[in-house]
Design an enzyme around this catalytic site. Structure first.
Site, PDB file in Angstrom:
ATOM      1  N   HIS A  99      11.254 -51.645 -48.481  1.00  0.00           N
ATOM      2  CA  HIS A  99      11.072 -52.583 -49.950  1.00  0.00           C
ATOM      3  C   HIS A  99      11.769 -53.842 -49.508  1.00  0.00           C
ATOM      4  O   HIS A  99      12.767 -53.990 -48.605  1.00  0.00           O
ATOM      5  CB  HIS A  99      11.926 -51.958 -51.070  1.00  0.00           C
ATOM      6  CG  HIS A  99      11.861 -50.593 -51.451  1.00  0.00           C
ATOM      7  ND1 HIS A  99      11.904 -49.620 -50.621  1.00  0.00           N
ATOM      8  CD2 HIS A  99      11.028 -50.032 -52.520  1.00  0.00           C
ATOM      9  CE1 HIS A  99      11.781 -48.266 -51.323  1.00  0.00           C
ATOM     10  NE2 HIS A  99      11.081 -48.703 -52.397  1.00  0.00           N
ATOM     11  N   ASP A 102      15.648 -53.751 -49.418  1.00  0.00           N
ATOM     12  CA  ASP A 102      16.072 -52.755 -48.391  1.00  0.00           C
ATOM     13  C   ASP A 102      16.631 -53.852 -47.312  1.00  0.00           C
ATOM     14  O   ASP A 102      17.719 -53.565 -46.437  1.00  0.00           O
ATOM     15  CB  ASP A 102      15.303 -51.759 -47.608  1.00  0.00           C
ATOM     16  CG  ASP A 102      14.431 -51.149 -48.731  1.00  0.00           C
ATOM     17  OD1 ASP A 102      15.162 -50.725 -49.656  1.00  0.00           O
ATOM     18  OD2 ASP A 102      13.264 -50.550 -48.140  1.00  0.00           O
TER      19      ASP A 102
HETATM   20  C1  XUL Z   1      10.930 -42.751 -55.068  1.00  0.00           C
HETATM   21  C2  XUL Z   1      10.107 -43.075 -53.948  1.00  0.00           C
HETATM   22  C3  XUL Z   1      10.125 -44.400 -53.240  1.00  0.00           C
HETATM   23  C4  XUL Z   1       8.818 -44.992 -52.922  1.00  0.00           C
HETATM   24  C5  XUL Z   1       8.587 -46.231 -52.505  1.00  0.00           C
HETATM   25  O1  XUL Z   1      10.890 -41.330 -55.258  1.00  0.00           O
HETATM   26  O2  XUL Z   1       9.500 -42.061 -53.299  1.00  0.00           O
HETATM   27  O3  XUL Z   1      11.114 -44.329 -52.401  1.00  0.00           O
HETATM   28  O4  XUL Z   1       8.227 -44.124 -51.807  1.00  0.00           O
HETATM   29  O5  XUL Z   1       9.310 -47.239 -53.776  1.00  0.00           O
END
Ligand code: XUL
Ligand code: CO
Length: 435
Positions: A99, A102
Site C-alpha cells: 500500500h 506502507d
Molecule cells: C485487510 C486486507 C488488506 C488487503 C489490502 O483485511 O486483507 O490487507 O489485502 O488492502
C-alpha cells in the site's frame, strides 16, 4: 546491505529430510509440477504492510516489535526498503505487494504524501534492476487515516471521494511504472456501522463510479494488469459492501463492470463470510472472476481476521485443485497477507512465517496436481452428472422441455428416480490420500 539478517543465511530448498528450520522442505521453485515450475504456479509475494510496517500492536497494547526504521521519517522508509529487498532475497521470492502508506510516511498534504511514495517508488525501481523480485500488486490505503472513517468512495462527503481518487491515481500510476501485474482495491471502510445514517443505494452508486474512474484511468495509462476487488464481509465496518465473491459479482454486473474486474480472494475473509476458502475460489472460477489470492488463515476461536500464516496443507490442496482446474492464476499469485504474532520479535521469525507458509502452499500444489493426475475425482463427478450430457437431461437444459412436458413424462414413464450415494466420506478419504 543492512545488518538486519546478520548471522542468517538465505533460505534454500533442502528437501523433506532437512531439519533446518530455515530451509524449504517442499517449496522447490524449479520443480516441475503439472507441466510448470512450482514458482510459476504459486507466484508467491511478500506483503510489505505485515512484514515491514506492522508493529505487533493489538487492541490492548501498541508496538512490541523494535525495527531500526521506526520513527525515522523518510530515512526510515529508505532503510525499510533496503530490508524489504533483503527479505525478498533471503526468501528467494519472485513478488511483493504494497500500500502507499506502507512504503513512505504521509505528509501534511496529499502532494507531499505522494512525493514521498514516489521517492520510495524510485528506490524500488532501482533495486528491481538487480533484484529478481517483481511487483505482484499495488494498492492505496483508503482506510487508516481518520478522513476515511466514513468510507472512501462511499463517504457522504464528495471531497473525501475526491481525495481517495487522487490517492489511487498516484498508486495506480506507480504500480504501472513498476510493472505491477495487478491493482487491488480492498474496500477498507466501504460499508456501514449503522443504517440509521447510511443511504445504501447512494453509496453503491458512488462505489461503482469510483471503480469506473479507476478502470478508465488504467486504460488511459495503458495498464494491462488485472483490476481486483478483495471481498470481506465485516471488519472494520460492521457490514462491508464487498461481502463475498458472489456479492461482488452481483455488484459488478449491476454496473456492467464484471468483464474488467476480478477478485483477490483471501482465506481469512472467506472464513469470516461463513464460507470455506475453496468455496470462494470455486465460485469465482465458475464466474470467471478468480484473479489472485491472499494467503493466510484465521484463528478459528477468535472470530477476527487474525492473518496468521497458512499452515493447513489439506485446505491448500483443495484451493489449488480449483486453481489448477481453471488453468492457473494467470497474472495473479499468492500474496502472504499474513503477519507475525506480537511476541515473534526476531528477524528470523519473519523468515519462519514465510518458509512455513510457502512449504504449505507447495504441499497443497503437489497434492492437487496428484489429485488431478489420478483422475478419480473427475471421473466420479462426470458420472454423477452424466444424465445431463444427453437425452432428456440435455433437452431440459437446452430449453426444449416445458413444465407440462416434464409432468407428462413423469406420468407416461411412471418415473421413479432412485437416489444414489454422494460418497462424501469416500471422497474426503481420497483427498487425504494425496495430501
Ligand atoms: C485487510 C486486507 C488488506 C488487503 C489490502 O483485511 O486483507 O490487507 O489485502 O488492502
Ligand atoms: Co488481504
Amino acid at each position: 546491505m543492512t545488518d538486519f539478517y546478520k548471522g542468517l543465511s538465505p533460505v534454500k530448498f533442502e528437501g523433506e529430510q532437512s531439519t533446518n528450520a530455515l530451509a524449504y522442505r517442499h517449496y522447490n521453485k524449479d520443480e516441475i509440477v503439472a507441466g510448470k515450475r512450482m514458482e510459476d504456479h504459486i507466484r508467491p509475494a511478500v506483503a510489505y504492510w505485515h512484514s515491514f510496517a506492522a508493529e505487533g500492536g493489538d487492541p490492548f497494547g501498541g508496538r512490541t516489535f523494535d525495527r531500526p526504521w521506526y520513527d525515522k521519517g523518510m530515512d526510515g522508509a529508505r532503510m525499510k526498503a533496503d530490508v524489504a529487498f533483503e527479505t525478498f532475497d533471503m526468501l528467494d521470492v519472485p513478488f511483493f505487494c504494497f500500500h502507499d502508506v506502507d512504503i513512505a510516511p504521509e505528509g501534511d498534504s496529499l502532494a507531499e504524501s505522494n512525493k514521498n511514495v514516489r521517492e520510495i517508488g524510485e528506490i524500488f525501481a532501482k533495486k528491481m534492476e538487480t533484484s529478481r523480485t517483481r511487483l505482484l500488486w499495488g494498492t492505496a490505503n483508503l482506510f487508516s487515516n481518520r478522513r476515511y472513517m466514513g468510507g472512501a468512495a462511499t463517504n457522504p462527503d464528495p471531497d473525501v471521494f475526491t481525495y481517495a481518487a487522487a490517492q489511487v491515481k498516484n498508486v495506480l500510476e506507480l504500480t504501472h511504472e513498476l510493472g505491477g501485474e495487478n491493482y487491488v482495491l480492498w474496500g477498507g471502510r466501504e460499508g456501514y456501522e449503522t443504517l440509521l445514517n447510511t443511504k445504501i443505494g447512494q453509496e453503491s452508486d458512488q462505489m461503482a463510479r469510483f471503480l469506473t474512474l479507476v478502470i478508465e484511468h488504467a486504460d488511459k495509462i495503458g495498464f494491462k494488469g488485472q483490476i481486483l476487488i478483495e471481498p470481506k464481509p465485516q471488519e472494520p465496518t460492521k457490514h462491508q459492501y464487498d461481502y463475498d465473491v458472489a456479492t461482488v459479482y452481483g455488484f459488478l454486473q449491476r454496473y456492467g463492470l464484471e468483464k474488467r474486474v476480478k477478485c483477490n480472494i483471501e482465506v481469512g475473509h472467506a472464513f469470516l463470510a461463513g464460507h470455506s476458502f475453496e468455496h470462494e475460489l470455486a465460485v469465482a472460477s465458475s464466474l470467471g472472476m478468480l484473479g489472485s489470492v491472499d494467503a493466510n488463515r484465521n484463528d478459528l476461536q477468535s472470530g477476527w481476521d487474525t492473518d496468521h500464516f497458512p499452515n493447513n496443507p489439506g485446505e491448500m490442496a483443495l484451493a489449488f485443485y480449483y486453481i489448477l482446474k481453471q488453468g492457473g492464476l494467470g497474472k495473479g499469485g499468492f500474496n502472504f497477507d499474513a503477519k507475525l504474532r506480537r511476541q515473534s520479535l526476531d528477524p528470523a521469525d519473519l523468515l519462519y512465517g514465510h518458509v512455513g507458509g510457502l512449504d504449505v502452499l507447495a504441499r497443497g500444489l503437489k497434492a492437487a496436481a496428484a489429485m488431478i493426475e489420478d483422475g478419480e475425482f473427475d471421473r466420479l463427478l462426470d458420472e454423477r452428472y452424466a444424465g445431463w450430457q444427453s437425452g432428456e437431461g440435455k433437452a431440459i437444459l437446452n430449453g426444449e422441455r416445458s413444465l407440462e412436458n416434464l409432468a407428462e413424462r413423469v406420468e407416461r414413464e411412471n418415473l421413479q428416480p432412485q437416489p444414489r450415494s454422494g460418497r462424501q466420506e469416500y471422497l474426503e478419504n481420497l483427498v487425504n490420500r494425496f495430501v
